[in-house]
Design a protein around this motif. Structure first.
Motif, PDB file in Angstrom:
ATOM      1  N   VAL A  13       0.840  -1.205   0.000  1.00 34.40           N
ATOM      2  CA  VAL A  13       0.000   0.000   0.000  1.00 34.40           C
ATOM      3  C   VAL A  13       0.872   1.250   0.000  1.00 34.40           C
ATOM      4  CG1 VAL A  13      -1.711   1.306   1.322  1.00 34.40           C
ATOM      5  CG2 VAL A  13      -1.928  -1.163   1.116  1.00 34.40           C
ATOM      6  N   TYR A  14       1.924   1.230   0.815  1.00 36.21           N
ATOM      7  CA  TYR A  14       2.830   2.384   0.863  1.00 36.21           C
ATOM      8  C   TYR A  14       3.544   2.582  -0.473  1.00 36.21           C
ATOM      9  CZ  TYR A  14       2.088   1.848   5.867  1.00 36.21           C
ATOM     10  OH  TYR A  14       1.513   1.739   7.106  1.00 36.21           O
ATOM     11  N   ALA A  15       3.951   1.492  -1.093  1.00 31.82           N
ATOM     12  CA  ALA A  15       4.612   1.593  -2.394  1.00 31.82           C
ATOM     13  C   ALA A  15       3.653   2.114  -3.453  1.00 31.82           C
ATOM     14  CB  ALA A  15       5.172   0.233  -2.804  1.00 31.82           C
ATOM     15  N   SER A  16       2.403   1.693  -3.393  1.00 30.96           N
ATOM     16  CA  SER A  16       1.412   2.162  -4.362  1.00 30.96           C
ATOM     17  C   SER A  16       1.123   3.645  -4.179  1.00 30.96           C
ATOM     18  CB  SER A  16       0.125   1.357  -4.219  1.00 30.96           C
ATOM     19  OG  SER A  16       0.362   0.004  -4.504  1.00 30.96           O
ATOM     20  N   VAL A  17       1.007   4.085  -2.947  1.00 33.99           N
ATOM     21  CA  VAL A  17       0.790   5.511  -2.682  1.00 33.99           C
ATOM     22  C   VAL A  17       2.013   6.316  -3.117  1.00 33.99           C
ATOM     23  CG1 VAL A  17       0.447   7.219  -0.855  1.00 33.99           C
ATOM     24  CG2 VAL A  17      -0.886   5.115  -0.861  1.00 33.99           C
ATOM     25  N   ALA A  18       3.201   5.779  -2.887  1.00 33.80           N
ATOM     26  CA  ALA A  18       4.424   6.460  -3.329  1.00 33.80           C
ATOM     27  C   ALA A  18       4.456   6.571  -4.855  1.00 33.80           C
ATOM     28  CB  ALA A  18       5.650   5.719  -2.826  1.00 33.80           C
ATOM     29  N   LEU A  19       3.987   5.550  -5.556  1.00 36.38           N
ATOM     30  CA  LEU A  19       3.918   5.620  -7.014  1.00 36.38           C
ATOM     31  C   LEU A  19       2.924   6.685  -7.468  1.00 36.38           C
ATOM     32  CD1 LEU A  19       4.117   1.894  -8.102  1.00 36.38           C
ATOM     33  CD2 LEU A  19       5.678   3.715  -8.765  1.00 36.38           C
ATOM     34  N   LEU A  20       1.817   6.824  -6.763  1.00 37.81           N
ATOM     35  CA  LEU A  20       0.854   7.871  -7.111  1.00 37.81           C
ATOM     36  C   LEU A  20       1.445   9.258  -6.899  1.00 37.81           C
ATOM     37  CD1 LEU A  20      -2.434   6.383  -5.629  1.00 37.81           C
ATOM     38  CD2 LEU A  20      -1.788   6.561  -8.031  1.00 37.81           C
ATOM     39  N   VAL A  21       2.148   9.443  -5.802  1.00 41.97           N
ATOM     40  CA  VAL A  21       2.798  10.732  -5.539  1.00 41.97           C
ATOM     41  C   VAL A  21       3.864  11.008  -6.598  1.00 41.97           C
ATOM     42  CG1 VAL A  21       4.268  11.967  -3.897  1.00 41.97           C
ATOM     43  CG2 VAL A  21       2.288  10.697  -3.082  1.00 41.97           C
ATOM     44  N   LEU A  22       4.629   9.981  -6.948  1.00 40.74           N
ATOM     45  CA  LEU A  22       5.635  10.128  -7.998  1.00 40.74           C
ATOM     46  C   LEU A  22       4.990  10.504  -9.325  1.00 40.74           C
ATOM     47  CD1 LEU A  22       8.553   9.789  -9.063  1.00 40.74           C
ATOM     48  CD2 LEU A  22       7.986   7.387  -9.450  1.00 40.74           C
ATOM     49  N   ALA A  23       3.856   9.895  -9.625  1.00 40.12           N
ATOM     50  CA  ALA A  23       3.164  10.199 -10.881  1.00 40.12           C
ATOM     51  C   ALA A  23       2.769  11.674 -10.942  1.00 40.12           C
ATOM     52  CB  ALA A  23       1.932   9.315 -11.024  1.00 40.12           C
TER      53      ALA A  23
END
Length: 66
Positions: A43-53
């Motif tokens: 979940v943290y990695a997915s949220v980090a990917l969204l922030v990166l996007a």
């Protein structure tokens, strides 16, 4: 360069959403869950990917076209 940033941002956005969909539903797609090192932190990695996007989209908008 702008198109590359937008492409990378789109890829990060899709993978972030896919990771969250994988965690909260029964659908199994995306790349986040395939990395064993992220086990328990998907979940943290997915949220980090969204922030990166969104950061990549912002960087692309600040660039000149071309």
């Amino acid at each position: 360069m702008k198109q590359l940033l937008e492409l990378l941002g789109f890829f990060a956005l899709v993978q972030g959403v896919a990771g969250l969909v994988h965690e909260f539903t029964d659908l199994h797609w995306g790349l986040v869950q395939r990395f064993d090192v992220l086990d328990g932190y998907e979940v943290y990695a997915s949220v980090a990917l969204l922030v990166l996007a969104f950061a990549l989209f912002a960087a692309a908008e600040s660039r000149k076209p071309g």
